[in-house]
Write an enzyme that holds these catalytic residues in place. Structure first.
Site, PDB file in Angstrom:
ATOM      1  N   ASP A  11       0.872  -1.164   0.000  1.00  0.00           N
ATOM      2  CA  ASP A  11       0.000   0.000   0.000  1.00  0.00           C
ATOM      3  C   ASP A  11       0.921   1.229   0.000  1.00  0.00           C
ATOM      4  O   ASP A  11       2.123   1.110   0.274  1.00  0.00           O
ATOM      5  CB  ASP A  11      -0.863  -0.065   1.269  1.00  0.00           C
ATOM      6  CG  ASP A  11      -1.580   1.229   1.538  1.00  0.00           C
ATOM      7  OD1 ASP A  11      -2.265   1.725   0.626  1.00  0.00           O
ATOM      8  OD2 ASP A  11      -1.453   1.760   2.667  1.00  0.00           O
ATOM      9  N   ASP A  13      -0.223   5.088   1.094  1.00  0.00           N
ATOM     10  CA  ASP A  13      -0.481   6.010   2.208  1.00  0.00           C
ATOM     11  C   ASP A  13      -0.375   5.304   3.571  1.00  0.00           C
ATOM     12  O   ASP A  13      -1.033   4.296   3.807  1.00  0.00           O
ATOM     13  CB  ASP A  13      -1.896   6.611   2.091  1.00  0.00           C
ATOM     14  CG  ASP A  13      -2.067   7.496   0.853  1.00  0.00           C
ATOM     15  OD1 ASP A  13      -1.059   7.830   0.200  1.00  0.00           O
ATOM     16  OD2 ASP A  13      -3.227   7.852   0.557  1.00  0.00           O
TER      17      ASP A  13
HETATM   18 MG   LIG Z   1      -2.773   3.049   3.629  1.00  0.00          MG
END
Ligand SMILES: [Mg+2]
Length: 165
Positions: A11, A13
């Site tokens: 991922d 963020d």
């Molecule tokens: Mg995230």
């Protein structure tokens, strides 16, 4: 020798960098002559500090790397990966909103790697829940990616795949 995954998926963020690219910072981004990445307002943008070393370690181990993000700020996220010189590490970047099941189905199609040979790092429980159902080994990330989280993740993967068929 512990069993390694064939693909490690990250991922973005709060996994590779400590902000939401669609709300906390303002694209477009740029890198000045001092090599520091800044946003439109001049705010300094950083990765979690061990991220470059994490990606280099995976490369040395022969594990492919991909990104899976559900941000709507596709252009900004892609630009940051390039400015941080991370783009060269990723065989695929799946960046668009929606359930990460879609991101993983596309990664599986594009790479031909089965879900059981993938490991996924993410800071949001809803993504861990969704992607776990596919049979991917999912690692919940707290306080961003670190070398310790990578090592623990690879140990978990080795245990899970040993227990499997
Ligand atoms: Mg995230």
């Amino acid at each position: 020798m512990a069993r390694l995954p064939k693909l490690a998926v990250f991922d973005l963020d709060y996994t590779l960098w400590p902000f939401w690219v669609d709300t906390h910072v303002e694209p477009p981004f740029h890198k000045s002559s001092d090599e520091i990445v800044r946003d439109r307002r001049g705010q300094t943008i950083r990765l979690y500090p061990e991220v470059p070393e994490i990606l280099e370690r995976l490369r040395d181990l022969g594990v492919l790397v991909a990104a899976a993000s559900r941000t709507g700020e596709i252009e900004g996220a892609t630009q940051l990966l390039e400015l941080f010189d991370l783009g060269r590490h990723f065989v695929h970047q799946e960046i668009y909103p929606g359930s990460k099941v879609t991101h993983f189905e596309r990664l599986q199609l594009k790479t031909g790697i089965p879900f059981s040979q993938m490991i996924f790092f993410d800071d949001e429980n809803r993504n861990i829940v969704d992607v776990s159902k596919l049979g991917v080994t999912c690692i919940y990330v707290q306080n961003g990616m670190s070398l310790q989280t990578l090592t623990q993740g690879l140990e978990t993967f080795a245990k899970v795949s040993k227990a499997g068929p």
